[in-house]
Design a protein around this motif. Structure first.
Motif, short mmCIF file in Angstrom:
data_model
loop_
_atom_site.label_atom_id
_atom_site.label_comp_id
_atom_site.label_asym_id
_atom_site.label_seq_id
_atom_site.Cartn_x
_atom_site.Cartn_y
_atom_site.Cartn_z
N ASP A 117 41.84 45.62 45.27
CA ASP A 117 40.82 45.81 44.25
C ASP A 117 41.35 46.86 43.29
N GLN B 26 45.49 49.22 45.96
CA GLN B 26 44.98 49.04 44.61
C GLN B 26 45.83 48.03 43.84
N TYR C 49 42.32 50.93 31.06
CA TYR C 49 41.58 49.89 31.77
C TYR C 49 41.01 48.93 30.73
N PHE D 29 33.08 53.57 35.37
CA PHE D 29 34.05 52.62 35.91
C PHE D 29 33.55 52.00 37.22
N LEU D 30 32.97 52.84 38.06
CA LEU D 30 32.44 52.34 39.33
C LEU D 30 31.26 51.39 39.10
N ASN E 8 45.40 45.62 40.03
CA ASN E 8 44.59 45.23 38.88
C ASN E 8 44.87 43.78 38.54
N SER F 268 32.76 47.99 37.90
CA SER F 268 33.60 47.27 38.85
C SER F 268 32.89 46.92 40.15
N LYS G 68 28.07 57.37 43.70
CA LYS G 68 28.70 56.39 44.59
C LYS G 68 28.60 56.86 46.04
N ASN H 279 39.52 49.12 42.00
CA ASN H 279 38.62 50.26 42.17
C ASN H 279 39.04 51.03 43.42
N SER I 75 36.51 44.34 46.80
CA SER I 75 35.36 45.24 46.74
C SER I 75 35.30 46.09 48.02
N LYS J 4 34.68 57.92 35.40
CA LYS J 4 34.84 57.33 36.74
C LYS J 4 33.52 56.76 37.24
#
Length: 555
Positions: free
Chosen positions: A419, A479, A306, A350-351, A481, A354, A75, A421, A392, A347
């Motif tokens: 977000d 953050q 999640y 997950f990235l 969800n 998302s 990332k 994420n 995002s 992680k």
């Protein structure tokens, strides 16, 4: 946390989380030293702040310093690459990839304190494609009755190993008292040799024999226990390419065995009892790719809380494929194992899942209509509350903030941007984007028809653009969800573009209920151009009169 090393007029700098203001100041100071080159290595770092980004730009491009950059998180590597920096990416996940496709036997070693753990394992594991062998220290004067006890908890056959007995999948075997348990050509071999490490059976001798025979097809689980029998052969276990899991020390009453094993640092994972059971069941599992994806999403929900289960499977499949390609993982089973038992890998996955594709002033037709609504209905209101949901990396949020400023409404507006994420939220707070995005942003902005120069809101250099600080200060990022969390305010406008297209109808209905509960009566919901209101909510929202994708709460 910053560390650095001098070597032949060069400086090697390592940055790990957390990166503090003192670390930033130290980095600035190191760049002023008389080195001929610097190598900056980001460890487990997913994002950096704008100040550091601008510092790197200044030193590399303005001051022409020889600074090489290595990242260990994809990332951050992508983030820097899109902003014009040359980097080297070295995945840390590759080091943790376990080839678990062909495990045939699980060997558990421990002393009497491990009995309760072994019972739980036997109660809960599947062994259709595995054999399970237990080597446990017991008192010499004890008769062997552990097999009868374990048989009460499983339908698999439990027995003490006998000399010459063939080892078969779907069976559970115990090392008999006062014998060393070894393997020869797939058959048990019982030895009357002298005690080893004051023990018979010796866990060490079993580790040595089984790992030498099974190699990469063996999984060793070091359970709780006293003394250190077994530990002296763990390095050999790894040399033989066998896999090694150590029981989490906090769950042990007798800690010496696991403590000494951990000290060697040759293990693959340290797991709780619950995760050891999940791991063994993963090894035994044989399903299609679709079955693996379903299993992965279910286990992610159980382990990490999640919920991706209602995401469209085609999208999840693509993200899994991308994750495997980036980290050179060849099989879906290995990918599932890595994601479930390596938090860093999770992680990274997950990235991938998302990530939403977005850009500044995307879908200008919708933004033009949004600007018309703001001018018509909110010019004389006391304040305006805007929620940019699924924000995002922040492009949608800053686009609406700039439009509000062009209309003279920004100062009385409050913009919440959310977000689930946390990494992209940090990127959004930075408000920096590639120079490649500038031309598209300018073209989109011109189509909205606002009589303002976009450059008023952007700071440009040769590599990237940065949103003006005054605009960034008006957006509050945090953050949230959309699947799990509830409404947190009453908004005049909610913008959620090109997010719900990734979800099935059940999840979309859940979202629309959240948006309905979060809007003031008469408030507006702005969706992506390919999205529309779910049928069951058609009586609660009225579409904008020009048939665009803006909907007013009416009921």
């Amino acid at each position: 946390m910053l560390k650095f090393f001098d070597s032949n007029h060069s400086c090697h700098i390592i940055l790990e989380l957390p990166i503090t203001s003192d670390d930033y100041d130290m980095l600035k100071s190191l760049f002023t030293k008389e080195y001929s080159s610097w190598h900056l290595e980001f460890g487990r770092v997913y994002s950096i702040k704008t100040d550091m980004l601008n510092l790197l730009y200044k030193e590399i491009y303005d001051n022409s310093k020889h600074i090489s950059i290595t990242t260990h998180k994809n990332k951050l590597n992508s983030y820097l690459y899109r902003r014009g920096f040359k980097t080297t990416f070295k995945s840390l996940i590759k080091q943790d990839v376990l080839d678990i496709e062909n495990i045939e036997l699980v060997l558990i070693g421990g002393s009497a304190d491990s009995s309760s753990k072994i019972i739980e394992i036997v109660k809960n594991v599947r062994l259709h494609n595995l054999a399970l062998v237990v080597v446990q220290h017991v008192q010499v004067d004890k008769n062997g009755i552990f097999d009868e006890l374990l048989q009460n908890y499983t339908n698999y056959k439990v027995s003490y190993a006998k000399d010459g007995m063939k080892i078969q999948k779907g069976f559970i075997y115990l090392a008999p008292n006062n014998k060393h348990l070894k393997v020869k050509e797939g058959f048990f071999y019982l030895s009357d040799d002298e005690n080893y490490n004051y023990s018979k059976p010796s866990i060490s001798l079993s580790y040595e024999s089984f790992s030498s025979y099974y190699k990469e097809k063996l999984l060793v689980i070091q359970e709780c226990g006293y003394a250190s029998d077994g530990v002296d052969k763990l390095e050999l276990v790894k040399q033989n390419s066998s896999k090694l899991i150590i029981q989490q020390i906090e769950e042990c009453e007798a800690k010496p065995m696991v403590s000494n094993a951990l000290f060697l640092k040759v293990h693959d994972y340290v797991l709780s009892l619950e995760d050891i059971i999940i791991y063994i069941n993963l090894l035994d599992k044989r399903v299609t790719k679709e079955g693996w994806i379903d299993y992965l999403l279910e286990m992610i929900y159980k382990k990490y809380d999640y919920d991706f289960k209602l995401y469209y499977r085609d999208m999840v499949n693509r993200r899994v494929d991308i994750f495997m390609a980036k980290h050179d993982i060849k099989s879906i089973k290995n990918a599932v194992g890595v994601i479930l038992f390596n938090r860093s890998a999770f992680k990274g996955f997950f990235l991938e899942v998302s990530i939403n594709v977005t850009e500044l002033f995307r879908e200008p037709k919708t933004l033009k209509r949004s600007a018309d609504i703001l001018k018509k209905h909110y010019k004389n209101t006391y304040n305006i509350k805007v929620w940019s949901a699924g924000c995002s990396s922040g492009e949608e949020t800053y686009s609406i903030a700039i439009i509000l400023d062009c209309l003279g409404l920004l100062e009385k507006s409050i913009i919440y941007a959310t977000d689930f994420n946390s990494v992209v939220i940090e990127e959004a707070k930075n408000g920096t984007y590639s120079n490649k995005s500038y031309e598209a942003a300018q073209n989109n902005f011109n189509k909205i028809g606002l009589e303002t120069d976009l450059d008023k809101y952007l700071i440009k250099n040769n590599n990237y653009i940065e949103i003006d600080e005054r605009i960034k200060d008006k957006a509050m990022f945090f953050q949230h969800n959309l699947i799990e969390d509830s409404s947190f305010n009453e908004f005049d406008i909610i913008i959620c573009k090109n997010v719900i297209i990734y979800f099935d109808k059940e999840l979309q209905n859940r979202f629309f209920q959240l948006f309905y509960d979060s809007l003031k009566f008469g408030g507006y919901l702005v969706l992506g151009e390919s999205e529309t209101i779910a049928r069951v909510f058609c009586d609660k929202f009225k579409q904008s009169e020009d048939n665009c994708n803006i909907f007013k709460k009416v009921n």
